[in-house]
Design a protein around this motif. Sequence first.
Motif, PDB file in Angstrom:
ATOM      1  N   PHE A 109       0.825  -1.203   0.000  1.00 60.98           N
ATOM      2  CA  PHE A 109       0.000   0.000   0.000  1.00 60.98           C
ATOM      3  C   PHE A 109       0.862   1.257   0.000  1.00 60.98           C
ATOM      4  CE2 PHE A 109      -2.168   3.392   2.367  1.00 60.98           C
ATOM      5  CZ  PHE A 109      -3.333   3.524   1.632  1.00 60.98           C
ATOM      6  N   THR A 110       1.855   1.304   0.871  1.00 62.65           N
ATOM      7  CA  THR A 110       2.667   2.515   1.000  1.00 62.65           C
ATOM      8  C   THR A 110       3.544   2.753  -0.236  1.00 62.65           C
ATOM      9  OG1 THR A 110       4.291   1.230   2.279  1.00 62.65           O
ATOM     10  CG2 THR A 110       2.679   2.539   3.521  1.00 62.65           C
ATOM     11  N   TYR A 111       4.082   1.696  -0.843  1.00 62.38           N
ATOM     12  CA  TYR A 111       4.859   1.862  -2.072  1.00 62.38           C
ATOM     13  C   TYR A 111       3.977   2.409  -3.191  1.00 62.38           C
ATOM     14  CZ  TYR A 111       9.499  -0.085  -1.044  1.00 62.38           C
ATOM     15  OH  TYR A 111      10.781  -0.279  -0.592  1.00 62.38           O
ATOM     16  N   ASP A 112       2.752   1.885  -3.290  1.00 62.46           N
ATOM     17  CA  ASP A 112       1.831   2.360  -4.319  1.00 62.46           C
ATOM     18  C   ASP A 112       1.514   3.841  -4.127  1.00 62.46           C
ATOM     19  OD1 ASP A 112       1.085   0.997  -6.536  1.00 62.46           O
ATOM     20  OD2 ASP A 112      -0.761   0.163  -5.728  1.00 62.46           O
ATOM     21  N   LYS A 113       1.292   4.250  -2.884  1.00 61.72           N
ATOM     22  CA  LYS A 113       0.957   5.642  -2.596  1.00 61.72           C
ATOM     23  C   LYS A 113       2.146   6.567  -2.842  1.00 61.72           C
ATOM     24  CE  LYS A 113      -3.284   4.922  -1.610  1.00 61.72           C
ATOM     25  NZ  LYS A 113      -4.321   5.377  -2.566  1.00 61.72           N
ATOM     26  N   LYS A 114       3.340   6.091  -2.556  1.00 58.51           N
ATOM     27  CA  LYS A 114       4.529   6.940  -2.723  1.00 58.51           C
ATOM     28  C   LYS A 114       4.969   7.032  -4.183  1.00 58.51           C
ATOM     29  CE  LYS A 114       9.246   7.740  -1.092  1.00 58.51           C
ATOM     30  NZ  LYS A 114       8.978   9.156  -0.755  1.00 58.51           N
ATOM     31  N   TYR A 115       5.008   5.886  -4.897  1.00 55.86           N
ATOM     32  CA  TYR A 115       5.576   5.860  -6.245  1.00 55.86           C
ATOM     33  C   TYR A 115       4.534   5.729  -7.351  1.00 55.86           C
ATOM     34  CZ  TYR A 115       9.791   5.015  -3.519  1.00 55.86           C
ATOM     35  OH  TYR A 115      10.804   5.127  -2.614  1.00 55.86           O
ATOM     36  N   GLY A 116       3.298   5.351  -6.994  1.00 57.30           N
ATOM     37  CA  GLY A 116       2.279   5.157  -8.007  1.00 57.30           C
ATOM     38  C   GLY A 116       2.475   3.897  -8.823  1.00 57.30           C
ATOM     39  N   PHE A 117       3.383   3.046  -8.366  1.00 59.84           N
ATOM     40  CA  PHE A 117       3.719   1.827  -9.078  1.00 59.84           C
ATOM     41  C   PHE A 117       4.523   0.952  -8.119  1.00 59.84           C
ATOM     42  CE2 PHE A 117       6.530  -0.727 -11.807  1.00 59.84           C
ATOM     43  CZ  PHE A 117       5.597  -1.283 -12.681  1.00 59.84           C
ATOM     44  N   ARG A 118       4.410  -0.365  -8.278  1.00 60.87           N
ATOM     45  CA  ARG A 118       5.209  -1.243  -7.423  1.00 60.87           C
ATOM     46  C   ARG A 118       5.477  -2.568  -8.121  1.00 60.87           C
ATOM     47  NH1 ARG A 118       1.903  -5.171  -4.676  1.00 60.87           N
ATOM     48  NH2 ARG A 118      -0.317  -4.763  -5.052  1.00 60.87           N
ATOM     49  N   ASP A 119       6.556  -3.198  -7.713  1.00 58.56           N
ATOM     50  CA  ASP A 119       6.896  -4.543  -8.168  1.00 58.56           C
ATOM     51  C   ASP A 119       6.282  -5.498  -7.153  1.00 58.56           C
ATOM     52  OD1 ASP A 119       7.996  -6.967  -8.852  1.00 58.56           O
ATOM     53  OD2 ASP A 119      10.066  -6.252  -8.963  1.00 58.56           O
ATOM     54  N   TYR A 120       5.199  -6.159  -7.543  1.00 58.13           N
ATOM     55  CA  TYR A 120       4.459  -7.009  -6.600  1.00 58.13           C
ATOM     56  C   TYR A 120       5.105  -8.382  -6.411  1.00 58.13           C
ATOM     57  CZ  TYR A 120       2.698  -8.988 -10.980  1.00 58.13           C
ATOM     58  OH  TYR A 120       2.604  -9.555 -12.225  1.00 58.13           O
ATOM     59  N   ARG A 121       6.087  -8.729  -7.216  1.00 57.73           N
ATOM     60  CA  ARG A 121       6.709 -10.052  -7.128  1.00 57.73           C
ATOM     61  C   ARG A 121       7.581 -10.166  -5.878  1.00 57.73           C
ATOM     62  NH1 ARG A 121      10.249  -9.838 -12.248  1.00 57.73           N
ATOM     63  NH2 ARG A 121      10.723  -7.909 -11.116  1.00 57.73           N
ATOM     64  N   GLY A 122       7.044 -10.794  -4.872  1.00 53.00           N
ATOM     65  CA  GLY A 122       7.798 -10.973  -3.644  1.00 53.00           C
ATOM     66  C   GLY A 122       8.064  -9.691  -2.883  1.00 53.00           C
ATOM     67  N   GLY A 123       7.371  -8.627  -3.249  1.00 54.69           N
ATOM     68  CA  GLY A 123       7.593  -7.346  -2.581  1.00 54.69           C
ATOM     69  C   GLY A 123       8.622  -6.474  -3.257  1.00 54.69           C
ATOM     70  N   GLY A 124       9.281  -7.011  -4.311  1.00 52.78           N
ATOM     71  CA  GLY A 124      10.255  -6.199  -5.034  1.00 52.78           C
ATOM     72  C   GLY A 124      11.380  -5.704  -4.154  1.00 52.78           C
ATOM     73  N   ARG A 125      11.575  -4.406  -4.142  1.00 56.03           N
ATOM     74  CA  ARG A 125      12.673  -3.791  -3.382  1.00 56.03           C
ATOM     75  C   ARG A 125      12.423  -3.842  -1.872  1.00 56.03           C
ATOM     76  NH1 ARG A 125      17.843  -2.888  -3.026  1.00 56.03           N
ATOM     77  NH2 ARG A 125      18.488  -0.805  -2.429  1.00 56.03           N
ATOM     78  N   SER A 126      11.172  -3.951  -1.470  1.00 52.65           N
ATOM     79  CA  SER A 126      10.853  -3.969  -0.036  1.00 52.65           C
ATOM     80  C   SER A 126      11.078  -5.338   0.598  1.00 52.65           C
ATOM     81  CB  SER A 126       9.401  -3.540   0.193  1.00 52.65           C
ATOM     82  OG  SER A 126       8.501  -4.531  -0.290  1.00 52.65           O
ATOM     83  N   SER A 127      11.400  -6.336  -0.209  1.00 51.21           N
ATOM     84  CA  SER A 127      11.600  -7.692   0.286  1.00 51.21           C
ATOM     85  C   SER A 127      12.850  -7.799   1.151  1.00 51.21           C
ATOM     86  CB  SER A 127      11.728  -8.658  -0.897  1.00 51.21           C
ATOM     87  OG  SER A 127      12.158  -9.936  -0.471  1.00 51.21           O
ATOM     88  N   ALA A 128      12.801  -8.695   2.121  1.00 51.01           N
ATOM     89  CA  ALA A 128      13.975  -8.968   2.957  1.00 51.01           C
ATOM     90  C   ALA A 128      15.087  -9.650   2.175  1.00 51.01           C
ATOM     91  CB  ALA A 128      13.584  -9.821   4.162  1.00 51.01           C
ATOM     92  N   ARG A 129      14.818 -10.000   0.937  1.00 48.70           N
ATOM     93  CA  ARG A 129      15.865 -10.567   0.080  1.00 48.70           C
ATOM     94  C   ARG A 129      17.052  -9.613  -0.019  1.00 48.70           C
ATOM     95  NH1 ARG A 129      18.687 -14.528  -1.584  1.00 48.70           N
ATOM     96  NH2 ARG A 129      19.337 -14.511  -3.745  1.00 48.70           N
ATOM     97  N   GLU A 130      16.787  -8.319   0.042  1.00 46.18           N
ATOM     98  CA  GLU A 130      17.841  -7.297  -0.042  1.00 46.18           C
ATOM     99  C   GLU A 130      18.872  -7.444   1.076  1.00 46.18           C
ATOM    100  OE1 GLU A 130      19.456  -3.417   1.455  1.00 46.18           O
ATOM    101  OE2 GLU A 130      17.823  -4.609   2.331  1.00 46.18           O
TER     102      GLU A 130
END
Length: 355
Positions: A109-130
């Motif tokens: 929700f917050t990524y969509d509101k901030k950037y107007g777009f998001r990578d939904y695959r596994g959370g994209g950049r917000s994933s703990a994979r980083e």
Amino acid sequence: MAANTFGTLLTLTTFGESHGEAIGGILDHVPAGLTIDFQAIQNQINRRRPGQSQWVSPRNESDAITFLSGIFEGKTTGTPIGFIIPNADKKSVDYDKIKDAYRPSHADFTYDKKYGFRDYRGGGRSSARETAVRVAAGALVEQLLPNVQITAYVSQIGSIKTDSYQNYVTRSLVDQSEIRCPVPELSQQMLELLTDLKQKGDSVGGVIDCIVKGVPAGLGEPIFDKLHAALGRAMLSINAVKGFEIGSGFQAASMFGSEHNDTFLTDGTTITNHSGGIQGGISNGMDICFRVAFKPVATIMQDQKTINALGEEVVLEAKGRHDPCVVPRAVPIVEAMTALVLADFYLLQKIQSSI
């Protein structure tokens, strides 16, 4: 996107997404001539990687690191150290059904509101994979710190918890437990809890304690760059972290000054260590002791009510590969962020001392 770089003098910039081709980092201002123990770096990455037991995400990543620059003949050159870790076991199809839905307590929700777009695959950049990148960088810069031992361990999962800081712990002892709790009877109870939660499709939070030995007195800066403030910022930047306390922490609020003050001995050490090894924002030579609290993993294998991008109420049928509790794999992440903070202050202190 801003804020992808951590550190003041010694800096780490990370890049990549959970389901992209790779994740990676650029580590800058590591002094030239440092002999690198590559196996030590890979060992720390392996402690964080998924697929290592039945109680963590089954995503099967080898997490083999490749260094691209900044190291020649096993030594640092003083130039930026670039490295990548491939994303080999991606199952992006698991996220197709939720691409328009906001997962509760996720960053969707917050990524969509901030950037107007998001990578939904596994959370994209917000994933703990980083955080695998952080572990790699932390394991490298830890080799800059002479005689410093950083040991984190699981002290609590759910309501099952250890007593105070376990000063006897070592990484080898911690790793004897699949759950990374050095107290065998509690470790077994934690495993039983996670087994039950996995069957129910639920998750639980926990706490990681960290003890750092061998830090000399004098690291840290007063006022805005206090050492414990930097450690708190580092820990709170880790996915799922909700709390940080150092030394006596919140318990100090119920203590009297006469019992909380750390009395000095003639050798400069103190009888107690309620300060957690830091006073006035500067290390005092005692062990640095702190705790990090993690919330339950947000993705659970149960249907949940939520909303989609149009504001409509929908039922989320979660899929994917997730941990019932993040703390066992987060132990090396806490150690890595600790190493990055200490190495940064160590280099800053060396510059100030030379001046």
